[in-house]
Design a protein around this motif. Structure first.
Motif, PDB file in Angstrom:
ATOM      1  N   TRP A  12      57.606 -16.499  -4.745  1.00  0.00           N
ATOM      2  CA  TRP A  12      58.955 -16.681  -5.223  1.00  0.00           C
ATOM      3  C   TRP A  12      59.810 -16.675  -4.022  1.00  0.00           C
ATOM      4  O   TRP A  12      59.742 -15.907  -3.188  1.00  0.00           O
ATOM      5  CB  TRP A  12      59.304 -15.496  -6.164  1.00  0.00           C
ATOM      6  N   ASP A  13      60.638 -17.583  -4.183  1.00  0.00           N
ATOM      7  CA  ASP A  13      61.573 -18.005  -2.966  1.00  0.00           C
ATOM      8  C   ASP A  13      62.991 -17.154  -3.245  1.00  0.00           C
ATOM      9  O   ASP A  13      64.139 -17.732  -2.684  1.00  0.00           O
ATOM     10  CB  ASP A  13      61.841 -19.355  -2.977  1.00  0.00           C
ATOM     11  N   GLY A  14      63.398 -16.447  -4.265  1.00  0.00           N
ATOM     12  CA  GLY A  14      64.624 -15.702  -4.381  1.00  0.00           C
ATOM     13  C   GLY A  14      65.412 -16.389  -5.300  1.00  0.00           C
ATOM     14  O   GLY A  14      66.541 -15.941  -5.118  1.00  0.00           O
ATOM     15  N   LEU A  15      65.213 -17.694  -5.756  1.00  0.00           N
ATOM     16  CA  LEU A  15      66.104 -18.400  -6.477  1.00  0.00           C
ATOM     17  C   LEU A  15      65.777 -18.170  -7.922  1.00  0.00           C
ATOM     18  O   LEU A  15      64.564 -17.778  -8.354  1.00  0.00           O
ATOM     19  CB  LEU A  15      65.805 -19.740  -6.282  1.00  0.00           C
ATOM     20  N   ASP A  16      66.732 -18.218  -8.998  1.00  0.00           N
ATOM     21  CA  ASP A  16      66.808 -18.074 -10.323  1.00  0.00           C
ATOM     22  C   ASP A  16      66.253 -19.723 -10.930  1.00  0.00           C
ATOM     23  O   ASP A  16      66.108 -20.475  -9.938  1.00  0.00           O
ATOM     24  CB  ASP A  16      67.854 -17.487 -10.798  1.00  0.00           C
ATOM     25  N   ALA A  17      66.265 -19.593 -12.207  1.00  0.00           N
ATOM     26  CA  ALA A  17      65.897 -21.014 -12.914  1.00  0.00           C
ATOM     27  C   ALA A  17      66.662 -22.066 -12.608  1.00  0.00           C
ATOM     28  O   ALA A  17      66.441 -23.197 -12.600  1.00  0.00           O
ATOM     29  CB  ALA A  17      65.753 -20.582 -14.293  1.00  0.00           C
ATOM     30  N   GLN A  18      68.274 -21.744 -12.333  1.00  0.00           N
ATOM     31  CA  GLN A  18      68.904 -22.955 -11.908  1.00  0.00           C
ATOM     32  C   GLN A  18      68.941 -23.088 -10.453  1.00  0.00           C
ATOM     33  O   GLN A  18      69.609 -24.004  -9.804  1.00  0.00           O
ATOM     34  CB  GLN A  18      70.457 -22.370 -12.203  1.00  0.00           C
ATOM     35  N   GLY A  19      68.074 -22.477  -9.637  1.00  0.00           N
ATOM     36  CA  GLY A  19      67.987 -22.847  -8.089  1.00  0.00           C
ATOM     37  C   GLY A  19      68.978 -22.165  -7.088  1.00  0.00           C
ATOM     38  O   GLY A  19      69.321 -22.554  -6.138  1.00  0.00           O
ATOM     39  N   ARG A  20      69.732 -20.900  -8.200  1.00  0.00           N
ATOM     40  CA  ARG A  20      70.776 -20.288  -7.287  1.00  0.00           C
ATOM     41  C   ARG A  20      70.081 -18.976  -6.537  1.00  0.00           C
ATOM     42  O   ARG A  20      69.198 -18.377  -7.144  1.00  0.00           O
ATOM     43  CB  ARG A  20      71.719 -19.918  -8.070  1.00  0.00           C
ATOM     44  N   PRO A  21      70.499 -18.670  -5.496  1.00  0.00           N
ATOM     45  CA  PRO A  21      69.834 -17.352  -5.025  1.00  0.00           C
ATOM     46  C   PRO A  21      70.243 -16.380  -5.731  1.00  0.00           C
ATOM     47  O   PRO A  21      71.518 -16.022  -5.982  1.00  0.00           O
ATOM     48  CB  PRO A  21      70.586 -17.453  -3.444  1.00  0.00           C
ATOM     49  N   VAL A  22      69.728 -15.195  -5.994  1.00  0.00           N
ATOM     50  CA  VAL A  22      69.791 -14.038  -6.586  1.00  0.00           C
ATOM     51  C   VAL A  22      70.196 -12.937  -5.716  1.00  0.00           C
ATOM     52  O   VAL A  22      70.011 -13.057  -4.439  1.00  0.00           O
ATOM     53  CB  VAL A  22      68.531 -13.392  -7.523  1.00  0.00           C
ATOM     54  N   GLY A  23      70.686 -11.857  -6.136  1.00  0.00           N
ATOM     55  CA  GLY A  23      71.195 -10.870  -5.383  1.00  0.00           C
ATOM     56  C   GLY A  23      70.282  -9.847  -5.085  1.00  0.00           C
ATOM     57  O   GLY A  23      69.216  -9.891  -5.696  1.00  0.00           O
ATOM     58  N   SER A  24      70.495  -8.939  -4.211  1.00  0.00           N
ATOM     59  CA  SER A  24      69.710  -7.927  -3.768  1.00  0.00           C
ATOM     60  C   SER A  24      69.502  -6.974  -4.834  1.00  0.00           C
ATOM     61  O   SER A  24      70.308  -6.627  -5.757  1.00  0.00           O
ATOM     62  CB  SER A  24      70.286  -7.065  -2.553  1.00  0.00           C
ATOM     63  N   GLY A  25      68.072  -6.404  -5.223  1.00  0.00           N
ATOM     64  CA  GLY A  25      67.874  -5.271  -6.085  1.00  0.00           C
ATOM     65  C   GLY A  25      66.464  -5.312  -6.567  1.00  0.00           C
ATOM     66  O   GLY A  25      65.626  -6.013  -5.744  1.00  0.00           O
ATOM     67  N   ILE A  26      66.231  -4.467  -7.489  1.00  0.00           N
ATOM     68  CA  ILE A  26      64.925  -4.311  -8.039  1.00  0.00           C
ATOM     69  C   ILE A  26      64.558  -5.494  -9.237  1.00  0.00           C
ATOM     70  O   ILE A  26      65.410  -5.659 -10.138  1.00  0.00           O
ATOM     71  CB  ILE A  26      64.712  -3.098  -8.512  1.00  0.00           C
ATOM     72  N   TYR A  27      63.523  -6.068  -9.206  1.00  0.00           N
ATOM     73  CA  TYR A  27      63.074  -7.172 -10.209  1.00  0.00           C
ATOM     74  C   TYR A  27      61.567  -6.851 -10.414  1.00  0.00           C
ATOM     75  O   TYR A  27      60.840  -6.283  -9.686  1.00  0.00           O
ATOM     76  CB  TYR A  27      63.018  -8.583  -9.282  1.00  0.00           C
ATOM     77  N   VAL A  28      61.348  -7.279 -11.581  1.00  0.00           N
ATOM     78  CA  VAL A  28      60.191  -6.989 -12.308  1.00  0.00           C
ATOM     79  C   VAL A  28      59.372  -8.316 -12.313  1.00  0.00           C
ATOM     80  O   VAL A  28      59.899  -9.310 -13.026  1.00  0.00           O
ATOM     81  CB  VAL A  28      60.172  -6.530 -13.774  1.00  0.00           C
ATOM     82  N   TYR A  29      58.112  -8.399 -12.091  1.00  0.00           N
ATOM     83  CA  TYR A  29      57.421  -9.658 -12.167  1.00  0.00           C
ATOM     84  C   TYR A  29      56.054  -9.300 -13.210  1.00  0.00           C
ATOM     85  O   TYR A  29      55.657  -8.228 -13.031  1.00  0.00           O
ATOM     86  CB  TYR A  29      56.650 -10.370 -11.017  1.00  0.00           C
ATOM     87  N   ARG A  30      55.998 -10.142 -14.049  1.00  0.00           N
ATOM     88  CA  ARG A  30      55.191  -9.838 -15.404  1.00  0.00           C
ATOM     89  C   ARG A  30      54.151 -11.154 -15.592  1.00  0.00           C
ATOM     90  O   ARG A  30      54.483 -12.288 -15.743  1.00  0.00           O
ATOM     91  CB  ARG A  30      55.847  -9.761 -16.696  1.00  0.00           C
ATOM     92  N   LEU A  31      52.727 -10.693 -15.427  1.00  0.00           N
ATOM     93  CA  LEU A  31      51.553 -11.718 -15.889  1.00  0.00           C
ATOM     94  C   LEU A  31      51.075 -11.589 -17.341  1.00  0.00           C
ATOM     95  O   LEU A  31      50.964 -10.317 -17.776  1.00  0.00           O
ATOM     96  CB  LEU A  31      50.425 -11.464 -14.908  1.00  0.00           C
ATOM     97  N   SER A  32      51.158 -12.582 -17.999  1.00  0.00           N
ATOM     98  CA  SER A  32      50.812 -12.561 -19.454  1.00  0.00           C
ATOM     99  C   SER A  32      49.674 -13.632 -19.666  1.00  0.00           C
ATOM    100  O   SER A  32      49.541 -14.711 -19.237  1.00  0.00           O
ATOM    101  CB  SER A  32      51.894 -12.949 -20.468  1.00  0.00           C
ATOM    102  N   GLU A  33      48.645 -13.130 -20.568  1.00  0.00           N
ATOM    103  CA  GLU A  33      47.572 -14.205 -20.590  1.00  0.00           C
ATOM    104  C   GLU A  33      47.066 -13.944 -22.068  1.00  0.00           C
ATOM    105  O   GLU A  33      46.331 -12.520 -22.074  1.00  0.00           O
ATOM    106  CB  GLU A  33      46.638 -14.051 -19.795  1.00  0.00           C
ATOM    107  N   ASN A  34      47.108 -14.465 -23.016  1.00  0.00           N
ATOM    108  CA  ASN A  34      46.640 -14.298 -24.382  1.00  0.00           C
ATOM    109  C   ASN A  34      46.862 -12.985 -24.925  1.00  0.00           C
ATOM    110  O   ASN A  34      45.876 -12.215 -25.398  1.00  0.00           O
ATOM    111  CB  ASN A  34      45.095 -14.618 -24.500  1.00  0.00           C
TER     112      ASN A  34
END
Length: 823
Positions: A789-811
């Motif tokens: 993850w390059d720190g960009l959102d879905a529109q290609g914009r840099p996101v700010g400092s902070g806590i983020y959650v990454y979530r893996l989903s499968e079936n």
């Protein structure tokens, strides 16, 4: 003096959660202000009913003594013992804790009005034609009179596959922690203690699927037959709290799956709490429960004349006022039993201050964005005011206000209350919407307080009717007068106009402009099953003595529920998605001089016409892009459509980048499209299309006929990230590893493992639950993988400092971790 506090909950000093409902600051059992989200266990101990959001597991909560019932994605319904509430709020991994607010429960001629006589033949009980056989009709409501013949087979056995009494004690349903479940053997043996003393649930179930066999007083049977008289039935007698409603729907769908049946659930209930844009926690959870062959129908609400929605639009630096008029009333005894609750909303990037002036001139505030003014004891009532202090799922700012009688001698004052809104900074716009969502003076027995200056027409389709995947029913008039069991003829006063919209029917649109309601059905008035446990007013009782005349959108929703059951029972519509059923009912709705041009905020797409919906099975669906998918910019991809019943001359396809509010991009057209297969339109995904709220609209034309359909839900258009396999063929498990480095700036690597092949997603969320970026969204074989993850959102914009959650989903399996971006 305030009464003694029980379970005082400070909202500071905890690492988690970041968003806690203000009502949890002070919980007072026995007072209406708190009882709206409290219940009791079998021992009489106080439980706090909640909806939670976060990455803490249900097992962790259960290990702490907290009951968890329905778990969907990051949301859970929970019941927390009051002494454990502070402990719950200290648990890491929780992002949001919301109280489970309490909703309110909102035929002969009605059945004819929707055209059911054209698809069903008589004489019953040997119904032929469209009867809903094989489909489960579920209702979450006040219960059912299971002894009523309307809900029995010709041999006297029950049509109910089960009853779950959430208010009772006994054997809980599997997977749930409260209430009593009764199965057919229990019901046939007359064992259940469940009763419908309010009569609402039996009446609703009778409209949707009663067989009309109950009669008396020498009258012929089968005069009041419901929409789907041979459907199987399921009743959940609910507490009406939002979490319990979610549990009830979940239970019905689970019951249907265990029987191998499709199901449609009726919710003739609602609340005016929340942002009125489909993002209330209950709405989100109900959306997630729906799917193919799993449909929910809800009432639009009965707030059409209640004047509970105030609205204004600020500009420049000029303040504007809304005024609320509190009528004369006799206060209820005790404290916190004369209550007014407000939920206000404005843009998340704007800052707006609020000042309140009471009827005797006491000034409170200004309360600026991000601050609270609490514990305000005045001669005109006690107030707690919160302005944008609780993070929301939709990014907007919420104003939450409690006005009540903390001192029994000082209830909310009769007279005019002035709310002054002042723009401080309004880059997101100056629109303010205020909803008076709990109007409970004298414990709800008094006349309603109402907005005066700033009163807004419409915008009062409540939750859950405002949810995306739910089919929402307005109500129109099909009966103005009737014969009663006492031999007299009665009419509503004032006498309504036959065919017109019911004056009480809630109008749309949603606060974000989306279309609601979807359709109208008979609701003023409708004759249906009378519960033997309900004492009805004699003038409302039909001539047979076992049916009763009611009015409300509570009565219109089950007509649509029954119609949905008839559709699902047809092979052409079996296992249809909510959007497909909704599109069918909308496209075949009837219009006339009353409806005017549709769609509109009053009627939706017109009057329900099930005869038309079933007689001409012409459908258009958009199976691709699927819900939640990722389309990569800079590549070609496709939109697929599916037709039944006709060949389209053309199908024009367009793209929305704002969740369906507008469709500015034409992707192209298909020509001479047959009713077989799923033909696709290839198109190049321009980087300018990037959005996390993409939706596709398809418009099919066949001569003078036009059908419109939409992709099933939102999908994402974004720059793709590479997914690389590591150590091909190495043994793998289902695992999500800590990202490295962490903290990071601006890139970090995420490794994960899959122990079986299947569709996998890896998404990044903000701590408030907003989707930031989809990193992976496609089938993968079992193995070990890494992505960046390059720190960009879905529109290609840099996101700010902070806590983020990454979530893996499968079936259906989910794993989450947190990471820190430091710039």
């Amino acid at each position: 003096m305030l009464p003694a506090l029980v379970g005082l909950v400070p909202l500071s000093g905890f690492a988690a959660p970041q968003s806690v409902h203000p009502a949890l600051r002070a919980v007072r059992p026995g007072e209406a202000l708190s009882e709206r989200f409290l219940s009791r266990d079998a021992k009489g101990e106080v439980l706090v009913d909640l909806i939670l959001e976060g990455d803490v597991s249900p097992e962790t909560l259960r290990g702490q003594g907290i009951e968890v019932n329905t778990s969907i994605g990051r949301h859970m319904t929970a019941r927390c013992p009051l002494p454990l509430l502070s402990k719950l709020l200290a648990l890491p991994g929780l992002d949001r804790v919301r109280v489970a607010e309490r909703c309110k429960p909102l035929l002969d001629r009605s059945a004819l009005d929707v055209g059911v006589n054209t698809v069903r033949t008589v004489p019953p009980p040997s119904f032929t034609g469209q009867t809903g056989a094989g489909v489960l009709v579920g209702v979450v409501d006040t219960g059912v009179d299971y002894l009523n013949p309307d809900f029995q087979n010709p041999d006297g056995t029950t049509r109910l596959v089960s009853i779950w009494d959430q208010t009772g004690t006994g054997t809980h349903p599997s997977g749930f922690t409260y209430g009593a479940e009764w199965l057919p053997a229990d019901i046939n043996a007359l064992i259940p203690s469940e009763v419908d003393s309010q009569g609402h649930g039996s009446h609703v179930l009778g409209i949707a699927a009663g067989n009309g066999s109950a009669t008396g007083n020498g009258q012929p049977a089968y005069t009041y037959v419901g929409m789907a008289p041979q459907a199987d039935l399921c009743m959940v007698k609910t507490t009406f709290q939002t979490g319990a409603i979610v549990d009830g729907v979940h239970y019905i769908f689970q019951k249907a799956a265990s029987l191998g049946k499709q199901a449609v659930v009726n919710l003739s209930l609602g609340t005016q709490e929340g942002p009125h844009d489909g993002t209330l926690d209950m709405d989100v959870m109900l959306n997630a429960l729906t799917g193919p062959g799993k449909i929910i129908v809800a009432s639009a609400g009965n707030a059409g004349e209640d004047n509970l929605h105030g609205q204004l639009t600020l500009s420049g630096s000029t303040p504007q006022n809304m005024t609320l008029v509190v009528p004369p009333y006799t206060p209820a005894p005790g404290t916190a039993n004369d209550v007014l609750l407000f939920s206000g909303w404005y843009a998340g990037t704007s800052q707006i201050s609020l000042r309140i002036v009471t009827p005797t001139g006491v000034t409170l505030g200004p309360v600026v964005t991000g601050t609270n003014l609490t514990g305000q004891s005045t001669a005109d009532g006690y107030l707690n005011i919160y302005n944008g202090t609780t993070p929301t799922t939709n990014g907007a700012r919420e104003i939450y206000i409690e006005l009540y009688d903390a001192n029994q001698a000082l209830p909310p004052k009769t007279g005019t209350w002035t709310f002054t809104f002042t723009p401080v900074s309004i880059p997101g716009g100056g629109r303010v919407d205020m909803y008076l969502y709990d109007n409970a003076l004298a414990n709800g027995a008094a006349a309603l307080a109402k907005w005066s200056q700033g009163l807004a027409f419409g915008g009062v389709v409540g939750s859950p009717g405002d949810a995306d995947s739910i089919i929402t029913a307005a109500a129109h008039v099909t009966k103005d007068c009737w014969q009663s069991i006492d031999g007299a003829s009665y009419c509503w006063n004032p006498r309504p106009t036959l065919g017109a919209i019911a004056s009480f029917s809630s109008q749309g649109p949603r606060r974000d402009g989306a279309q609601k309601p979807d359709i109208s059905a008979p609701g003023f008035g409708v004759t249906s099953t009378l519960s033997g446990d309900y004492i009805a007013s004699t003038p409302l009782i039909a001539t047979d003595g076992v049916h009763v005349n009611f009015a409300g959108t509570s009565m219109s929703a089950p007509a649509v529920t029954g119609a949905t059951a008839l559709l699902l029972a047809r092979s052409e519509w079996a296992n249809s998605s909510p959007s497909k059923i909704k599109a069918r009912l909308r496209s075949t709705a009837r219009t006339d001089a009353f409806t005017g041009t549709v769609p509109n905020a009053t009627w939706g797409y017109g009057k329900l016409d099930i005869g038309n919906a079933l007689a001409i099975p012409l459908t258009l669906a958009v199976p691709r892009p699927p819900k939640g998918s990722l389309y990569a910019v800079g590549r070609y991809d496709s939109v697929n459509v599916a037709l039944t019943g006709f060949t389209a001359d053309t199908i024009a396809i367009s793209l929305s980048m704002d969740g369906g509010a507008t469709y500015p991009v034409s992707l192209g057209s298909l020509y001479n499209v047959p009713s077989s297969g799923q033909p696709g339109l290839m198109f190049f995904i321009d980087p300018s299309y990037a959005t996390s709220r993409a939706k596709v609209r398809a418009v099919a034309v066949k001569g003078a006929n036009v059908l419109t359909s939409y992709s099933d839900s939102l999908f994402t258009i974004a720059t793709p990230t590479a997914v690389l396999a590591e150590t091909p063929g190495a043994p793998a498990r289902f695992a999500l590893h800590p990202n490295t480095p962490n903290p990071f700036n601006p890139r970090t690597t995420i490794r994960f493992e899959l122990d079986r092949a299947g569709p996998a997603t890896l998404r990044v969320y903000s701590v408030t639950g907003a989707l930031v970026r989809t990193l992976v969204d496609h089938p993968l074989p079992a193995g070990q993988y890494r992505t960046v993850w390059d720190g960009l959102d879905a529109q290609g914009r840099p996101v700010g400092s902070g806590i983020y959650v990454y979530r893996l989903s499968e079936n259906g399996r989910n794993l989450s971790r947190k990471m820190s971006l430091l710039k």
